[in-house]
Motif scaffolding. Structure first.
Motif, PDB file in Angstrom:
ATOM      1  N   TYR A  26       0.867  -1.187   0.000  1.00  0.00           N
ATOM      2  CA  TYR A  26       0.000   0.000   0.000  1.00  0.00           C
ATOM      3  C   TYR A  26       0.899   1.232   0.000  1.00  0.00           C
ATOM      4  CZ  TYR A  26      -3.523   3.342   1.692  1.00  0.00           C
ATOM      5  OH  TYR A  26      -4.369   4.410   1.839  1.00  0.00           O
ATOM      6  N   ASP A  50       1.384  -8.570  -0.456  1.00  0.00           N
ATOM      7  CA  ASP A  50      -0.007  -8.175  -0.210  1.00  0.00           C
ATOM      8  C   ASP A  50      -0.332  -6.901  -0.986  1.00  0.00           C
ATOM      9  OD1 ASP A  50      -2.492  -8.408   1.749  1.00  0.00           O
ATOM     10  OD2 ASP A  50      -1.952  -6.280   1.610  1.00  0.00           O
ATOM     11  N   SER A 142     -11.277  -8.856   5.210  1.00  0.00           N
ATOM     12  CA  SER A 142     -10.418  -7.877   5.857  1.00  0.00           C
ATOM     13  C   SER A 142     -11.291  -6.852   6.571  1.00  0.00           C
ATOM     14  CB  SER A 142      -9.552  -7.198   4.784  1.00  0.00           C
ATOM     15  OG  SER A 142      -8.771  -6.194   5.361  1.00  0.00           O
ATOM     16  N   ASN A 143     -10.863  -6.427   7.715  1.00  0.00           N
ATOM     17  CA  ASN A 143     -11.573  -5.419   8.510  1.00  0.00           C
ATOM     18  C   ASN A 143     -12.949  -5.894   8.973  1.00  0.00           C
ATOM     19  OD1 ASN A 143      -9.564  -3.249   8.197  1.00  0.00           O
ATOM     20  ND2 ASN A 143     -10.104  -3.390   6.035  1.00  0.00           N
ATOM     21  N   GLN A 164      -7.817 -10.069   7.707  1.00  0.00           N
ATOM     22  CA  GLN A 164      -6.693  -9.117   7.748  1.00  0.00           C
ATOM     23  C   GLN A 164      -7.191  -7.836   8.429  1.00  0.00           C
ATOM     24  OE1 GLN A 164      -4.700  -6.445   4.469  1.00  0.00           O
ATOM     25  NE2 GLN A 164      -3.948  -8.522   4.186  1.00  0.00           N
ATOM     26  N   TRP A 190      -2.472  -5.777   9.474  1.00  0.00           N
ATOM     27  CA  TRP A 190      -2.112  -4.650   8.611  1.00  0.00           C
ATOM     28  C   TRP A 190      -1.700  -3.460   9.485  1.00  0.00           C
ATOM     29  CZ3 TRP A 190      -4.872  -0.034   8.658  1.00  0.00           C
ATOM     30  CH2 TRP A 190      -6.263  -0.036   8.787  1.00  0.00           C
ATOM     31  N   SER A 191      -0.906  -2.572   8.907  1.00  0.00           N
ATOM     32  CA  SER A 191      -0.268  -1.487   9.674  1.00  0.00           C
ATOM     33  C   SER A 191       0.349  -2.019  10.965  1.00  0.00           C
ATOM     34  CB  SER A 191      -1.241  -0.349   9.990  1.00  0.00           C
ATOM     35  OG  SER A 191      -1.621   0.324   8.815  1.00  0.00           O
ATOM     36  N   LEU A 193       3.205  -1.696  11.968  1.00  0.00           N
ATOM     37  CA  LEU A 193       4.116  -0.679  12.527  1.00  0.00           C
ATOM     38  C   LEU A 193       3.381   0.636  12.755  1.00  0.00           C
ATOM     39  CD1 LEU A 193       7.157  -1.425  10.154  1.00  0.00           C
ATOM     40  CD2 LEU A 193       6.680  -2.399  12.419  1.00  0.00           C
ATOM     41  N   GLN A 195       1.968   2.386  10.684  1.00  0.00           N
ATOM     42  CA  GLN A 195       2.388   3.262   9.578  1.00  0.00           C
ATOM     43  C   GLN A 195       3.628   4.086   9.929  1.00  0.00           C
ATOM     44  OE1 GLN A 195      -1.326   5.189   8.364  1.00  0.00           O
ATOM     45  NE2 GLN A 195      -1.834   3.408   7.106  1.00  0.00           N
ATOM     46  N   LYS A 234       4.878  -2.809   5.452  1.00  0.00           N
ATOM     47  CA  LYS A 234       5.217  -2.168   4.174  1.00  0.00           C
ATOM     48  C   LYS A 234       6.509  -1.392   4.315  1.00  0.00           C
ATOM     49  CE  LYS A 234       5.354   1.675   1.486  1.00  0.00           C
ATOM     50  NZ  LYS A 234       6.054   2.959   1.759  1.00  0.00           N
ATOM     51  N   SER A 235       7.357  -1.508   3.316  1.00  0.00           N
ATOM     52  CA  SER A 235       8.459  -0.568   3.183  1.00  0.00           C
ATOM     53  C   SER A 235       8.827  -0.505   1.715  1.00  0.00           C
ATOM     54  CB  SER A 235       9.664  -0.995   4.020  1.00  0.00           C
ATOM     55  OG  SER A 235      10.713  -0.067   3.797  1.00  0.00           O
ATOM     56  N   SER A 236       9.280   0.662   1.289  1.00  0.00           N
ATOM     57  CA  SER A 236       9.797   0.787  -0.074  1.00  0.00           C
ATOM     58  C   SER A 236      11.306   0.946  -0.022  1.00  0.00           C
ATOM     59  CB  SER A 236       9.169   2.003  -0.769  1.00  0.00           C
ATOM     60  OG  SER A 236       7.786   1.862  -0.808  1.00  0.00           O
ATOM     61  N   ARG A 240      15.238  -1.172   5.035  1.00  0.00           N
ATOM     62  CA  ARG A 240      14.199  -1.473   6.034  1.00  0.00           C
ATOM     63  C   ARG A 240      13.468  -2.776   5.701  1.00  0.00           C
ATOM     64  NH1 ARG A 240      13.959   4.254   6.552  1.00  0.00           N
ATOM     65  NH2 ARG A 240      12.416   4.551   4.912  1.00  0.00           N
ATOM     66  N   GLN A 243      15.711  -5.280   7.142  1.00  0.00           N
ATOM     67  CA  GLN A 243      15.628  -5.222   8.611  1.00  0.00           C
ATOM     68  C   GLN A 243      14.355  -5.918   9.102  1.00  0.00           C
ATOM     69  OE1 GLN A 243      14.157  -1.905  11.550  1.00  0.00           O
ATOM     70  NE2 GLN A 243      15.886  -1.092  10.377  1.00  0.00           N
ATOM     71  N   ASN A 244      13.235  -5.669   8.415  1.00  0.00           N
ATOM     72  CA  ASN A 244      11.958  -6.236   8.860  1.00  0.00           C
ATOM     73  C   ASN A 244      11.902  -7.754   8.710  1.00  0.00           C
ATOM     74  OD1 ASN A 244      11.222  -3.624   9.393  1.00  0.00           O
ATOM     75  ND2 ASN A 244       9.911  -3.387   7.592  1.00  0.00           N
TER      76      ASN A 244
HETATM   77  N1  LIG Z   1      -6.752  -4.498   4.514  1.00  0.00           N
HETATM   78  C1  LIG Z   1      -6.655  -3.211   4.736  1.00  0.00           C
HETATM   79  O1  LIG Z   1      -7.651  -2.475   4.882  1.00  0.00           O
HETATM   80  C2  LIG Z   1      -5.298  -2.608   4.819  1.00  0.00           C
HETATM   81  C3  LIG Z   1      -5.146  -1.284   5.261  1.00  0.00           C
HETATM   82  C4  LIG Z   1      -3.863  -0.765   5.333  1.00  0.00           C
HETATM   83  C5  LIG Z   1      -2.785  -1.549   4.971  1.00  0.00           C
HETATM   84  N2  LIG Z   1      -2.957  -2.833   4.521  1.00  0.00           N
HETATM   85  C6  LIG Z   1      -1.812  -3.676   4.105  1.00  0.00           C
HETATM   86  O2  LIG Z   1      -0.888  -3.750   5.184  1.00  0.00           O
HETATM   87  C7  LIG Z   1       0.384  -3.296   4.749  1.00  0.00           C
HETATM   88  C8  LIG Z   1       1.138  -2.650   5.895  1.00  0.00           C
HETATM   89  O3  LIG Z   1       0.417  -1.557   6.448  1.00  0.00           O
HETATM   90  P1  LIG Z   1       0.806  -0.021   6.215  1.00  0.00           P
HETATM   91  O4  LIG Z   1       1.514   0.114   4.932  1.00  0.00           O
HETATM   92  O5  LIG Z   1      -0.434   0.784   6.413  1.00  0.00           O
HETATM   93  O6  LIG Z   1       1.737   0.338   7.433  1.00  0.00           O
HETATM   94  P2  LIG Z   1       2.990  -0.283   8.207  1.00  0.00           P
HETATM   95  O7  LIG Z   1       3.517  -1.476   7.538  1.00  0.00           O
HETATM   96  O8  LIG Z   1       2.596  -0.354   9.632  1.00  0.00           O
HETATM   97  O9  LIG Z   1       4.034   0.905   8.118  1.00  0.00           O
HETATM   98  C9  LIG Z   1       4.609   1.327   6.913  1.00  0.00           C
HETATM   99  C10 LIG Z   1       5.407   2.601   7.199  1.00  0.00           C
HETATM  100  O10 LIG Z   1       6.445   2.296   8.121  1.00  0.00           O
HETATM  101  C11 LIG Z   1       7.719   2.610   7.543  1.00  0.00           C
HETATM  102  N3  LIG Z   1       8.638   1.541   7.912  1.00  0.00           N
HETATM  103  C12 LIG Z   1       8.704   0.286   7.417  1.00  0.00           C
HETATM  104  N4  LIG Z   1       9.659  -0.434   8.021  1.00  0.00           N
HETATM  105  C13 LIG Z   1      10.216   0.385   8.939  1.00  0.00           C
HETATM  106  C14 LIG Z   1      11.272   0.220   9.884  1.00  0.00           C
HETATM  107  N5  LIG Z   1      11.920  -0.928   9.982  1.00  0.00           N
HETATM  108  N6  LIG Z   1      11.589   1.281  10.672  1.00  0.00           N
HETATM  109  C15 LIG Z   1      10.933   2.459  10.549  1.00  0.00           C
HETATM  110  N7  LIG Z   1       9.924   2.673   9.680  1.00  0.00           N
HETATM  111  C16 LIG Z   1       9.571   1.638   8.877  1.00  0.00           C
HETATM  112  C17 LIG Z   1       7.494   2.685   6.053  1.00  0.00           C
HETATM  113  O11 LIG Z   1       8.342   3.629   5.442  1.00  0.00           O
HETATM  114  P3  LIG Z   1       9.330   3.249   4.211  1.00  0.00           P
HETATM  115  O12 LIG Z   1       8.477   2.682   3.112  1.00  0.00           O
HETATM  116  O13 LIG Z   1       9.949   4.551   3.871  1.00  0.00           O
HETATM  117  O14 LIG Z   1      10.301   2.256   4.759  1.00  0.00           O
HETATM  118  C18 LIG Z   1       6.041   3.179   5.962  1.00  0.00           C
HETATM  119  O15 LIG Z   1       5.989   4.583   6.072  1.00  0.00           O
HETATM  120  C19 LIG Z   1       0.035  -2.347   3.605  1.00  0.00           C
HETATM  121  O16 LIG Z   1       1.138  -2.027   2.790  1.00  0.00           O
HETATM  122  C20 LIG Z   1      -1.050  -3.124   2.920  1.00  0.00           C
HETATM  123  O17 LIG Z   1      -0.498  -4.154   2.121  1.00  0.00           O
HETATM  124  C21 LIG Z   1      -4.195  -3.359   4.454  1.00  0.00           C
END
Ligand SMILES: NC(=O)c1ccc[n+]([C@@H]2O[C@H](COP(=O)([O-])OP(=O)(O)OC[C@H]3O[C@@H](n4cnc5c(N)ncnc54)[C@H](OP(=O)(O)O)[C@@H]3O)[C@@H](O)[C@H]2O)c1
Length: 278
Positions: A26, A50, A142-143, A164, A190-191, A193, A195, A234-236, A240, A243-244
């Motif tokens: 995402y 995902d 999901s949700n 999820q 999901w999320s 971390l 975000q 998620k990370s781009s 990281r 690391q994850n």
């Molecule tokens: N089903 C749903 O409704 C739903 C909703 C939201 C998300 N999702 C899924 O869940 C995935 C993960 O959730 P998310 O993207 O919302 O948030 P997340 O994984 O909690 O956090 C991602 C954020 O954390 C940063 N990050 C990643 N690894 C890190 C680390 N080791 N140290 C510090 N910062 C770090 C990333 O930045 P960088 O990219 O710069 O590293 C990005 O800004 C999504 O990508 C998506 O596939 C599903």
């Protein structure tokens, strides 16, 4: 099954094995950013990606997976049907479009993205049909709250394989997690971390991280796994992403798990599910 390394899998309620750890995409921009993230993740040993039609990057997922040298059956791909496409025919059409964008014949996991306006009953029937035809290896949601799941279970022979949900130390959803465990529904966080927001500055996590010589993100992801929760950070950023994935060489003590559990305070990111889905 034991969680021993990045490729460790959990058996879902239909016998399909799903990796515990995956890469979320995402907000990974379509094209180079998403493709590079996926390539980096696959190189580190991640075997789950995902995505969702809503993320707009299914083409990039398909391209990166096609171009890697890993056999397709070793990679687990999830996508999701968006709110506008809930309905029997609409969901079937949305699935075909996602598969066309992904360039896949068979999908590993298809999820109903949100229980939007409670319109999920017909969408679930569409998922059941696709599953019966062998076009999807597992179907889930999901949700979803327990009462949404009850409705599906009461009207279907198939219990969702996965729910999820947003799950992290500030929002650990114990009642819903227990409900899903009882029904054989795997939780995927999901999320995880939050975000990358305030959880990263949480003193309790910083202290635990320093004790294990790990980052806060690694502590959170390890906590997910020790609680039996699959996770998709998620990370781009290739560093990281790596690391994850380095969360399989240490174990949190029960005391530390309890300390992290005690951080729960109901804080979440994004919309309130029930408001958003009204
Ligand atoms: N089903 C749903 O409704 C739903 C909703 C939201 C998300 N999702 C899924 O869940 C995935 C993960 O959730 P998310 O993207 O919302 O948030 P997340 O994984 O909690 O956090 C991602 C954020 O954390 C940063 N990050 C990643 N690894 C890190 C680390 N080791 N140290 C510090 N910062 C770090 C990333 O930045 P960088 O990219 O710069 O590293 C990005 O800004 C999504 O990508 C998506 O596939 C599903």
């Amino acid at each position: 099954m034991k969680i021993t390394d990045v490729s460790s899998r959990i058996k879902l309620n239909n016998g399909i094995e799903m990796p515990y750890l995956g890469l979320g995409v995402y907000n990974s921009k379509v094209g180079f950013e998403a493709e590079q993230a996926i390539t980096s993740a696959l190189e580190c040993g991640y075997r789950l990606i995902d995505t969702a039609s809503f993320y707009g990057n299914e083409e990039s997922v398909g391209k990166a997976v096609r171009e890697c040298q890993i056999p397709r059956n070793e990679i687990f791909i999830t996508t999701k049907v968006w709110n506008d496409d809930l309905g029997y025919d609409a969901t079937l059409r949305a699935f075909d479009l996602s598969m066309q964008k992904l360039g896949l014949d068979i999908l590993d996991l298809y999820l109903i993205h949100w229980p939007y306006k409670n319109k999920f009953a017909d969408a679930w029937k569409a998922l059941e049909k696709l599953y019966a035809e062998g076009r999807i290896r597992a179907i889930g949601v999901s949700n979803f709250y327990d009462f949404h799941l009850e409705e599906i279970i009461a009207n279907s022979n198939i219990v969702p394989a996965v729910n999820q949900i947003q799950f992290h130390p500030y929002y650990n959803r114990q009642a819903l997690v227990d409900y899903c465990a009882n029904k054989g529904i795997q939780i995927q966080a999901w999320s995880p971390l939050m975000q990358g927001r305030e959880l990263m500055d949480e003193p309790v996590l910083i202290k635990i991280a320093s004790n294990y010589n790990k980052s806060v993100a690694q502590i959170i992801l390890r906590w997910n796994l020790q609680k039996g929760i699959a996770t998709i950070p998620k990370s781009s950023n290739p560093e990281r992403i790596k690391q994850n994935s380095r969360i399989f060489d240490f174990e949190l003590s029960t005391k530390d798990i309890d300390l992290i559990d005690a951080l729960n305070c109901g804080k979440f990111v994004g919309p309130d599910t029930l408001e958003f889905c009204k």
